[in-house]
Design an enzyme around this catalytic site. Structure first.
Site, PDB file in Angstrom:
ATOM      1  N   SER A 146       0.846  -1.191   0.000  1.00 35.99           N
ATOM      2  CA  SER A 146       0.000   0.000   0.000  1.00 35.99           C
ATOM      3  C   SER A 146       0.879   1.238   0.000  1.00 35.99           C
ATOM      4  O   SER A 146       2.069   1.168   0.339  1.00 35.99           O
ATOM      5  CB  SER A 146      -0.885  -0.008   1.255  1.00 35.99           C
ATOM      6  OG  SER A 146      -1.554   1.230   1.425  1.00 35.99           O
ATOM      7  N   TYR A 191      -2.857  -0.557  10.621  1.00 32.03           N
ATOM      8  CA  TYR A 191      -2.718  -0.893   9.197  1.00 32.03           C
ATOM      9  C   TYR A 191      -1.370  -0.420   8.655  1.00 32.03           C
ATOM     10  O   TYR A 191      -0.678  -1.164   7.944  1.00 32.03           O
ATOM     11  CB  TYR A 191      -3.856  -0.256   8.414  1.00 32.03           C
ATOM     12  CG  TYR A 191      -3.895  -0.643   6.950  1.00 32.03           C
ATOM     13  CD1 TYR A 191      -4.304  -1.916   6.563  1.00 32.03           C
ATOM     14  CD2 TYR A 191      -3.541   0.266   5.963  1.00 32.03           C
ATOM     15  CE1 TYR A 191      -4.356  -2.269   5.224  1.00 32.03           C
ATOM     16  CE2 TYR A 191      -3.590  -0.075   4.619  1.00 32.03           C
ATOM     17  CZ  TYR A 191      -4.002  -1.351   4.251  1.00 32.03           C
ATOM     18  OH  TYR A 191      -4.048  -1.688   2.921  1.00 32.03           O
TER      19      TYR A 191
END
Length: 274
Positions: free
Chosen positions: A131, A144
């Site tokens: 990501s 995250y």
């Protein structure tokens, strides 16, 4: 026919990647964690298995089934994962552990079991979904962020250890993409964060929940459809020498560049506005 195993195919990026690769002529083994999603994927014509990446024996069973049918595995796309919102001080150790169980430990277990197949057959392609939050960190996404940073460190190392082999490793750094990521994150936020007793109670209610509840992706800057990631995976599958890293969305390019050129304090000021 070349084949690929894809995790997290119930919706969004996983589903679109499975569809795009199937239409391109690849044999796709699409997997999902829930029985109802497996049934639905099979109705779409996919070869689909129930796979929870946090279950070691489940992973072994699925890989064995693939080898029984094809005697080989050409590629793995590690896509399964979720986001746990909340300020770092509101994330318990158990909640953080749950985030890592899927996003890192589950991914890693599937990777090392797949590596045994790749080493034995002498080739293979590993595709790991990271990501933009594996490059930069945004507030209220600490669990995250840290899981994706861990992916970066672990698989940057593995890539060096694969030099000289016929096994490639590519990381995909995805920015904002249309999916059910926010909806799923909202469930985790409600379940695992004590909103009422948090220092950030007001911010949670006025900003974080509002963002997670939004279903209008057009309001998200630089947002792209899930096919943008699927097309990158297709490019990797078609390439004789895949790149070690792929950026998806302009946001990834902009923030990745900012990370390289700005001081830590200036970068923090920029990111804190997002």
């Amino acid at each position: 026919m070349k084949n690929i195993l894809i995790t997290g195919c119930s919706t969004g990026i996983g589903f679109e990647t499975a569809r795009v690769l199937k239409e391109a002529g690849y044999k796709v083994y699409a997997t999902a964690r829930k029985k109802e999603d497996v049934k639905r994927l099979r109705a779409f014509g996919f070869i689909c298995y129930k796979l929870d990446v946090t279950k070691q024996k489940n992973i072994t069973k699925v890989l064995d089934k693939i080898l029984e049918e094809d005697k080989k595995l050409d590629a793995l796309f590690n896509n399964a994962g979720f986001g746990q919102p909340g300020a770092v001080e509101d994330i318990t150790v158990e909640t953080l552990r749950q985030q890592f169980e899927t996003n890192l430990f589950g991914m890693h277990e599937l990777t090392i079991q797949t590596m045994k197949i790749f080493r034995k057959q002498g080739y293979g392609k590993l595709i790991q979904h990271s990501s933009i939050l594996g490059i930069i960190a945004l507030k209220f996404r600490g669990a995250y962020n840290s899981s994706k940073y861990a992916i970066e460190g672990l698989y940057d190392t593995l890539r060096q250890e694969l030099i000289g082999s016929n096994i490639s490793l590519s990381l995909i750094n995805t920015g904002p993409v249309t999916s059910k990521f926010r909806q799923n994150s909202l469930i985790k936020f409600t379940e695992n964060v004590d909103i009422e007793n948090s220092f950030f109670k007001t911010t949670y209610k006025e900003e974080v929940k509002k963002r997670l509840e939004s279903t209008d992706d057009s309001k998200t800057p630089f947002n792209l459809p899930a096919t943008s990631v699927a097309n990158v995976v297709l490019e990797i599958m078609n390439s004789k020498k895949p790149k070690p890293r792929y950026y998806v969305t302009k946001a990834t390019y902009i923030l990745g560049f900012a990370k390289r050129v700005l001081s830590t304090r200036l970068l923090d000021k920029l990111l804190n506005r997002i």
